[in-house]
Design a protein around this motif. Structure first.
Motif, PDB file in Angstrom:
ATOM      1  N   THR A 152      16.839   0.636   0.704  1.00 14.13           N
ATOM      2  CA  THR A 152      16.875   1.508   1.872  1.00 14.13           C
ATOM      3  C   THR A 152      16.511   2.938   1.532  1.00 14.13           C
ATOM      4  O   THR A 152      15.720   3.578   2.233  1.00 14.13           O
ATOM      5  CB  THR A 152      18.283   1.477   2.498  1.00 14.13           C
ATOM      6  N   VAL A 153      17.069   3.460   0.447  1.00 12.70           N
ATOM      7  CA  VAL A 153      16.908   4.874   0.109  1.00 12.70           C
ATOM      8  C   VAL A 153      15.529   5.178  -0.463  1.00 12.70           C
ATOM      9  O   VAL A 153      14.928   6.213  -0.155  1.00 12.70           O
ATOM     10  CB  VAL A 153      18.011   5.302  -0.872  1.00 12.70           C
ATOM     11  N   PHE A 154      14.988   4.272  -1.293  1.00 17.45           N
ATOM     12  CA  PHE A 154      13.733   4.549  -1.968  1.00 17.45           C
ATOM     13  C   PHE A 154      12.523   3.930  -1.284  1.00 17.45           C
ATOM     14  O   PHE A 154      11.394   4.155  -1.716  1.00 17.45           O
ATOM     15  CB  PHE A 154      13.803   4.098  -3.424  1.00 17.45           C
ATOM     16  N   GLY A 155      12.738   3.150  -0.233  1.00 17.36           N
ATOM     17  CA  GLY A 155      11.614   2.624   0.532  1.00 17.36           C
ATOM     18  C   GLY A 155      10.979   1.369  -0.013  1.00 17.36           C
ATOM     19  O   GLY A 155       9.835   1.055   0.312  1.00 17.36           O
ATOM     20  N   TYR A 156      11.714   0.621  -0.856  1.00 19.86           N
ATOM     21  CA  TYR A 156      11.157  -0.639  -1.358  1.00 19.86           C
ATOM     22  C   TYR A 156      11.136  -1.686  -0.247  1.00 19.86           C
ATOM     23  O   TYR A 156      12.112  -1.845   0.485  1.00 19.86           O
ATOM     24  CB  TYR A 156      11.990  -1.171  -2.529  1.00 19.86           C
ATOM     25  N   GLY A 157      10.022  -2.417  -0.140  1.00 16.91           N
ATOM     26  CA  GLY A 157       9.904  -3.499   0.828  1.00 16.91           C
ATOM     27  C   GLY A 157      10.058  -4.849   0.165  1.00 16.91           C
ATOM     28  O   GLY A 157      10.188  -4.954  -1.064  1.00 16.91           O
ATOM     29  N   ASP A 158      10.013  -5.909   0.973  1.00 14.57           N
ATOM     30  CA  ASP A 158      10.192  -7.268   0.445  1.00 14.57           C
ATOM     31  C   ASP A 158       9.069  -7.676  -0.496  1.00 14.57           C
ATOM     32  O   ASP A 158       9.242  -8.567  -1.331  1.00 14.57           O
ATOM     33  CB  ASP A 158      10.286  -8.264   1.597  1.00 14.57           C
ATOM     34  N   THR A 159       7.891  -7.053  -0.356  1.00 14.09           N
ATOM     35  CA  THR A 159       6.750  -7.429  -1.192  1.00 14.09           C
ATOM     36  C   THR A 159       6.619  -6.558  -2.441  1.00 14.09           C
ATOM     37  O   THR A 159       5.665  -6.714  -3.196  1.00 14.09           O
ATOM     38  CB  THR A 159       5.444  -7.339  -0.393  1.00 14.09           C
ATOM     39  N   ASP A 160       7.556  -5.648  -2.652  1.00  9.98           N
ATOM     40  CA  ASP A 160       7.504  -4.782  -3.830  1.00  9.98           C
ATOM     41  C   ASP A 160       8.146  -5.481  -5.018  1.00  9.98           C
ATOM     42  O   ASP A 160       9.336  -5.799  -5.000  1.00  9.98           O
ATOM     43  CB  ASP A 160       8.222  -3.456  -3.555  1.00  9.98           C
ATOM     44  N   HIS A 161       7.348  -5.714  -6.064  1.00 12.69           N
ATOM     45  CA  HIS A 161       7.835  -6.440  -7.242  1.00 12.69           C
ATOM     46  C   HIS A 161       7.758  -5.618  -8.522  1.00 12.69           C
ATOM     47  O   HIS A 161       8.283  -6.043  -9.550  1.00 12.69           O
ATOM     48  CB  HIS A 161       7.034  -7.730  -7.441  1.00 12.69           C
ATOM     49  N   ASN A 162       7.088  -4.465  -8.457  1.00 11.57           N
ATOM     50  CA  ASN A 162       6.866  -3.692  -9.670  1.00 11.57           C
ATOM     51  C   ASN A 162       6.979  -2.205  -9.347  1.00 11.57           C
ATOM     52  O   ASN A 162       6.352  -1.726  -8.403  1.00 11.57           O
ATOM     53  CB  ASN A 162       5.489  -4.033 -10.251  1.00 11.57           C
ATOM     54  N   CYS A 163       7.768  -1.474 -10.132  1.00 11.47           N
ATOM     55  CA  CYS A 163       8.001  -0.049  -9.868  1.00 11.47           C
ATOM     56  C   CYS A 163       6.707   0.753  -9.899  1.00 11.47           C
ATOM     57  O   CYS A 163       6.475   1.621  -9.048  1.00 11.47           O
ATOM     58  CB  CYS A 163       8.961   0.534 -10.894  1.00 11.47           C
ATOM     59  N   LEU A 164       5.867   0.490 -10.900  1.00 13.63           N
ATOM     60  CA  LEU A 164       4.631   1.253 -11.040  1.00 13.63           C
ATOM     61  C   LEU A 164       3.681   0.971  -9.882  1.00 13.63           C
ATOM     62  O   LEU A 164       3.089   1.897  -9.313  1.00 13.63           O
ATOM     63  CB  LEU A 164       3.959   0.912 -12.376  1.00 13.63           C
ATOM     64  N   VAL A 165       3.525  -0.293  -9.538  1.00  9.01           N
ATOM     65  CA  VAL A 165       2.650  -0.662  -8.426  1.00  9.01           C
ATOM     66  C   VAL A 165       3.153  -0.049  -7.125  1.00  9.01           C
ATOM     67  O   VAL A 165       2.381   0.488  -6.327  1.00  9.01           O
ATOM     68  CB  VAL A 165       2.545  -2.197  -8.309  1.00  9.01           C
ATOM     69  N   THR A 166       4.458  -0.117  -6.902  1.00  9.54           N
ATOM     70  CA  THR A 166       5.039   0.481  -5.701  1.00  9.54           C
ATOM     71  C   THR A 166       4.777   1.973  -5.647  1.00  9.54           C
ATOM     72  O   THR A 166       4.421   2.523  -4.598  1.00  9.54           O
ATOM     73  CB  THR A 166       6.552   0.216  -5.652  1.00  9.54           C
ATOM     74  N   PHE A 167       4.929   2.658  -6.780  1.00  5.14           N
ATOM     75  CA  PHE A 167       4.752   4.102  -6.832  1.00  5.14           C
ATOM     76  C   PHE A 167       3.366   4.506  -6.336  1.00  5.14           C
ATOM     77  O   PHE A 167       3.213   5.528  -5.651  1.00  5.14           O
ATOM     78  CB  PHE A 167       4.961   4.593  -8.264  1.00  5.14           C
ATOM     79  N   PHE A 168       2.352   3.683  -6.650  1.00  9.16           N
ATOM     80  CA  PHE A 168       0.984   4.059  -6.302  1.00  9.16           C
ATOM     81  C   PHE A 168       0.441   3.365  -5.053  1.00  9.16           C
ATOM     82  O   PHE A 168      -0.565   3.825  -4.498  1.00  9.16           O
ATOM     83  CB  PHE A 168       0.046   3.778  -7.487  1.00  9.16           C
ATOM     84  N   THR A 169       1.040   2.295  -4.586  1.00 12.90           N
ATOM     85  CA  THR A 169       0.436   1.554  -3.467  1.00 12.90           C
ATOM     86  C   THR A 169       1.300   1.471  -2.223  1.00 12.90           C
ATOM     87  O   THR A 169       0.782   1.146  -1.152  1.00 12.90           O
ATOM     88  CB  THR A 169       0.085   0.110  -3.901  1.00 12.90           C
TER      89      THR A 169
END
Length: 284
Positions: free
Chosen positions: A147-164
């Motif tokens: 909730t706080v950092f905006g991760y979604g159900d399809t987020d599996h990798n911190c680095l990928v999430t950071f950029f995409t």
């Protein structure tokens, strides 16, 4: 699965090819939190975008979608299911077409993370906590972290999430100034495992969908994990500032546990409590 004739196998793989293409075509980059990236000749996500979201190689995913006879695992099919946002029946259908016995729908996903670690991460609520592996894949994260950092159900990798992940990127305070340190820290982590080709695959795949990452990676900067404060601008809660504590798991030194505490004097703890009890959060 039970043995099948060559003709049946070809038919099954042809159906897998068509199924994956249609599932990919129904999603837009915006649906999964990615930038559109200019005009597209065909609707839907590109193959490389699905591969990055699922955490698999672009070539491997292309072979799968082409219906080639390749080996697949439960973990990879689960990741692809998440990337394509498949529902329960669709997920089982994917398993069947891939030639893998479908697990019981809704059953627990196979993992080597101990119950004790999972309990710790959940017990850290209402503060954020997460566990990641050497590739920065998200192994476990609690509801507050999502909730706080905006991760979604399809987020599996911190680095990928950071950029995409567009939502994550918009919420992260001073994203542009933090990005070089993030890439430098990942390069340092990758250098600890020179024989592990998975790092190269991840870098290549992310570079194809994120020019920002590709530019920073080309600098060859190396740095430690020095970022001890994480600040986000949450759309409902406002400014949230956390002190981050990074711990190494004793029996898995390539795993990292991240614990976040509200920074004193910032009002974060009060805003976090309000967010935890907000109607929108409890109804999700």
């Amino acid at each position: 699965m039970a043995s099948e004739t060559p003709a049946a196998a070809r038919t099954r793989r042809d159906q897998l090819r068509d199924f994956l293409r249609t599932r990919r075509a129904r999603l837009t980059p915006e649906d999964v939190g990615m930038a559109a990236g200019g005009r597209r000749r065909t609707p839907g996500l590109r193959r490389e975008e699905v591969a990055v979201l699922a955490g698999v190689g672009v070539s491997w995913y292309t072979w799968l979608e082409q219906g080639r006879d390749i080996n697949v695992s439960v973990e990879v099919l689960d990741a692809i299911s998440g990337a394509l946002r498949l529902n329960g029946p669709e997920r089982i259908h994917l398993y069947t077409l891939a030639g893998v016995n479908p697990p019981r729908d809704g059953g627990p996903r196979a993992t080597s993370v101990t119950p004790e670690l999972r309990n710790l991460i959940e017990a850290w609520m209402p503060r954020p906590a997460m566990l990641r592996d050497r590739y920065w894949n998200l192994l476990v994260l609690n509801g507050t972290a999502r909730t706080v950092f905006g991760y979604g159900d399809t987020d599996h990798n911190c680095l990928v999430t950071f950029f995409t992940n567009a939502r994550y990127r918009a919420m992260r305070v001073h994203w542009a100034s933090v990005a070089p340190d993030v890439v430098a820290a990942f390069r340092a982590d990758a250098a600890r495992f020179p024989d592990d080709t998975e790092f190269g695959r991840l870098v290549d795949d992310l570079s194809t969908v994120s020019p920002d990452f590709a530019e920073l990676w080309a600098r060859h900067d190396v740095g430690d994990h020095v970022q001890t404060v994480k600040a986000v601008l949450h759309p409902e809660a406002g400014d949230l500032v956390f002190d981050k504590t990074t711990l190494t798991v004793a029996d898995r030194p390539d795993w990292t546990l991240e614990l976040y505490n509200p920074r004193p004097g910032t009002g974060t703890e009060d805003r976090l409590a309000l967010l935890a009890h907000a109607p929108a959060a409890t109804s999700a």
